[in-house]
Design an enzyme around this catalytic site. Structure first.
Site, PDB file in Angstrom:
ATOM      1  N   SER A 179       1.248   5.119   0.027  1.00 18.20           N
ATOM      2  CA  SER A 179       0.572   6.380   0.322  1.00 18.20           C
ATOM      3  C   SER A 179       1.183   7.551  -0.437  1.00 18.20           C
ATOM      4  O   SER A 179       0.558   8.600  -0.579  1.00 18.20           O
ATOM      5  CB  SER A 179       0.636   6.669   1.816  1.00 18.20           C
ATOM      6  OG  SER A 179       1.977   6.930   2.214  1.00 18.20           O
TER       7      SER A 179
ATOM      8  N   CYS B  97      -7.395  14.078   6.674  1.00 23.42           N
ATOM      9  CA  CYS B  97      -7.041  14.196   5.257  1.00 23.42           C
ATOM     10  C   CYS B  97      -8.126  14.870   4.433  1.00 23.42           C
ATOM     11  O   CYS B  97      -7.826  15.563   3.455  1.00 23.42           O
ATOM     12  CB  CYS B  97      -6.703  12.829   4.675  1.00 23.42           C
ATOM     13  SG  CYS B  97      -8.088  11.667   4.609  1.00 23.42           S
TER      14      CYS B  97
ATOM     15  N   ALA C  36       0.857  -1.187   0.000  1.00 19.58           N
ATOM     16  CA  ALA C  36       0.000   0.000   0.000  1.00 19.58           C
ATOM     17  C   ALA C  36       0.887   1.230   0.000  1.00 19.58           C
ATOM     18  O   ALA C  36       1.612   1.492   0.955  1.00 19.58           O
ATOM     19  CB  ALA C  36      -0.902  -0.010   1.235  1.00 19.58           C
TER      20      ALA C  36
ATOM     21  N   GLY D 223       3.519   0.953   5.638  1.00 21.06           N
ATOM     22  CA  GLY D 223       4.619   1.640   6.310  1.00 21.06           C
ATOM     23  C   GLY D 223       4.354   1.929   7.768  1.00 21.06           C
ATOM     24  O   GLY D 223       5.029   2.776   8.362  1.00 21.06           O
TER      25      GLY D 223
ATOM     26  N   CYS E  20     -10.624   4.607   8.854  1.00 22.18           N
ATOM     27  CA  CYS E  20      -9.983   4.391   7.556  1.00 22.18           C
ATOM     28  C   CYS E  20      -9.154   3.118   7.572  1.00 22.18           C
ATOM     29  O   CYS E  20      -9.186   2.321   6.631  1.00 22.18           O
ATOM     30  CB  CYS E  20      -9.120   5.592   7.197  1.00 22.18           C
ATOM     31  SG  CYS E  20      -8.415   5.523   5.530  1.00 22.18           S
TER      32      CYS E  20
ATOM     33  N   LEU F 173      -4.243   4.217  -3.115  1.00 19.30           N
ATOM     34  CA  LEU F 173      -5.690   4.302  -2.974  1.00 19.30           C
ATOM     35  C   LEU F 173      -6.175   5.713  -3.276  1.00 19.30           C
ATOM     36  O   LEU F 173      -5.753   6.673  -2.618  1.00 19.30           O
ATOM     37  CB  LEU F 173      -6.104   3.905  -1.554  1.00 19.30           C
ATOM     38  CG  LEU F 173      -5.663   2.512  -1.087  1.00 19.30           C
ATOM     39  CD1 LEU F 173      -6.244   2.214   0.289  1.00 19.30           C
ATOM     40  CD2 LEU F 173      -6.080   1.440  -2.090  1.00 19.30           C
TER      41      LEU F 173
ATOM     42  N   VAL G  13       7.344   8.530   2.599  1.00 19.75           N
ATOM     43  CA  VAL G  13       8.624   7.832   2.689  1.00 19.75           C
ATOM     44  C   VAL G  13       8.481   6.478   3.381  1.00 19.75           C
ATOM     45  O   VAL G  13       9.159   5.515   3.022  1.00 19.75           O
ATOM     46  CB  VAL G  13       9.676   8.717   3.398  1.00 19.75           C
ATOM     47  CG1 VAL G  13       9.271   8.998   4.841  1.00 19.75           C
ATOM     48  CG2 VAL G  13      11.055   8.096   3.330  1.00 19.75           C
ATOM     49  N   ASP G  14       7.609   6.380   4.381  1.00 15.29           N
ATOM     50  CA  ASP G  14       7.492   5.131   5.125  1.00 15.29           C
ATOM     51  C   ASP G  14       7.006   3.979   4.242  1.00 15.29           C
ATOM     52  O   ASP G  14       7.586   2.892   4.239  1.00 15.29           O
ATOM     53  CB  ASP G  14       6.534   5.309   6.312  1.00 15.29           C
ATOM     54  CG  ASP G  14       7.098   6.195   7.397  1.00 15.29           C
ATOM     55  OD1 ASP G  14       8.332   6.188   7.576  1.00 15.29           O
ATOM     56  OD2 ASP G  14       6.314   6.897   8.063  1.00 15.29           O
ATOM     57  N   SER G  15       5.934   4.218   3.487  1.00 10.61           N
ATOM     58  CA  SER G  15       5.407   3.150   2.635  1.00 10.61           C
ATOM     59  C   SER G  15       6.376   2.807   1.515  1.00 10.61           C
ATOM     60  O   SER G  15       6.450   1.648   1.088  1.00 10.61           O
ATOM     61  CB  SER G  15       4.041   3.541   2.067  1.00 10.61           C
ATOM     62  OG  SER G  15       4.125   4.711   1.276  1.00 10.61           O
TER      63      SER G  15
END
EC number: 2.8.1.13
Length: 378
Positions: free
Chosen positions: A8, A199, A6, A125, A101, A32, A11-13
């Protein structure tokens, strides 16, 4: 394994996907699309799931040499997250849209589709860990580093979902190391700021946004004894623990500031009072779910020891809990060993034992032993 990453756009994902590739998995990236506003753009660290985020996710996948897709979950997101957010505020509760979510979109809708397409796991992430017991059951645990731990927002996951989750960043000591790794890999989002706020309300003005979604009517602000001390423009725009924006016409007798103690939507009334009345030591919860195998006491109604966390970055507090069954629906009852402040119905209470996430419940009532104007929970 065949892994769906997944993406986003952060940086983490991106690094999580890169580590899944390094581990030898067959990885496919997916972003997504949760909004149907094509003009939506990111503003610094505000907002997410935007056009910019989608482009960043695509560039990361291109760098990693993995396929990239965009899945449109906008209708599901509106129904399960945005509409739920409005309904909860309309009912006088304070929801956590990130929990919804994760529950309904990122791990229910996404995981269901991934499994249907033949994927073995979904990698994200998030900073959390999944461990496997000798009998093959899996448990959700806090990340190795407390300051980056995100297990709270994953407390809504159930055993079946945890069985298909992969969190490659769970052992990483710091976000700085993740950024350094991204830079070394040539991933363009290495220095991209983290997103925050809700968001779908990127300007951060929740009250203003709600005013456009909910028909609000003015009403009374009263003290704990029921005496009117001010007026509000709509009770749904307030939350427990709030201090600013009360605009009280009558000062407190002791001259100290007053806080929102309770929202009573049926009466369209806001109750305000001194800070000490925000202390609560008894919580009941609905929508109970277990992150793995439930504790044995869940069936017997006996008390069991936990640490309770009510916000993503709050410290957990020791407590005891038990499960009651009313009309076949489980109800969580928690007695806190020390009081918490500003706990509001609608928030998510996540239970821990050590580093293990036991499960979660949506707070239905939160009561203080100091409050005499509201009934205690039996």
């Amino acid at each position: 394994m065949k892994v769906l990453a997944a993406m986003s756009g952060g940086v983490d994902s991106a690094v999580a996907a890169a580590r899944a590739v390094d581990a030898g998995h067959e990885v496919v990236g997916v972003h997504l699309a949760l909004s149907r506003m094509p003009g939506t753009l990111r503003t610094g660290s505000r907002g997410c799931c935007t056009i910019e985020d989608s482009s960043d996710a695509w560039r990361a996948c291109e760098k990693l040499g993995i396929p990239f897709y965009v899945w449109d979950f906008s209708e599901r997101f509106k129904a399960d997250v945005v509409d739920d957010f409005i309904a909860e505020y309309s009912a006088g509760r304070t929801p956590n849209p990130c929990m919804r979510c994760n529950e309904k979109i990122k791990f229910e809708a996404l995981l269901d589709k991934a499994i249907a397409l033949g994927f073995d796991a979904v990698a994200t992430g998030h900073y959390a860990k999944v461990t496997e017991n000798d009998d093959g059951t899996r448990e959700l645990h806090r990340a190795a580093t407390w300051t980056k731990d995100q297990s709270y927002v994953l407390g809504v996951l159930n055993a079946e979902q945890i069985a298909h989750c992969m969190f490659p960043l769970g052992e990483t000591p710091s976000k700085e190391l993740v950024r350094e790794e991204a830079a070394e890999r040539g991933i363009s989002v290495a220095k991209k700021p983290d997103s925050h706020d809700i968001c779908f309300i990127p300007d951060g003005d929740t009250r203003g946004w709600l005013a456009e979604q909910i028909d609000m009517e003015p009403g009374a602000i009263v003290d704990a004894e029921g005496t009117q001390i001010g007026e509000h423009e709509g009770s749904q725009a307030y939350t427990v623990g709030q201090r600013r924006g009360l605009k009280l016409g009558r000062p407190a007798p002791d001259g100290k500031p007053r806080f929102v103690l309770e929202i009573r939507p049926k009466e369209n009334t806001v109750v305000a009072g001194p800070k000490e009345l925000l202390d609560i030591d008894l919580i009941t919860g609905i929508r109970l779910s277990w992150a793995g195998t439930p504790v044995p006491q869940a069936e017997t109604g006996e008390w069991f020891q936990i640490e309770l966390q009510i916000r993503a970055h709050a410290d957990p507090v020791p407590a005891q809990a038990r499960v009651e069954y009313a009309d076949q629906a489980p109800r969580l009852v928690v007695e806190l060993a020390e009081p918490l402040q500003g706990v509001a119905p609608g928030q998510t209470a996540v239970m821990y034992q050590g580093t293990r996430v036991l499960g979660q419940s949506t707070i239905d009532t939160a009561r203080s032993r100091h409050r005499t104007d509201v009934p205690a929970v039996s």
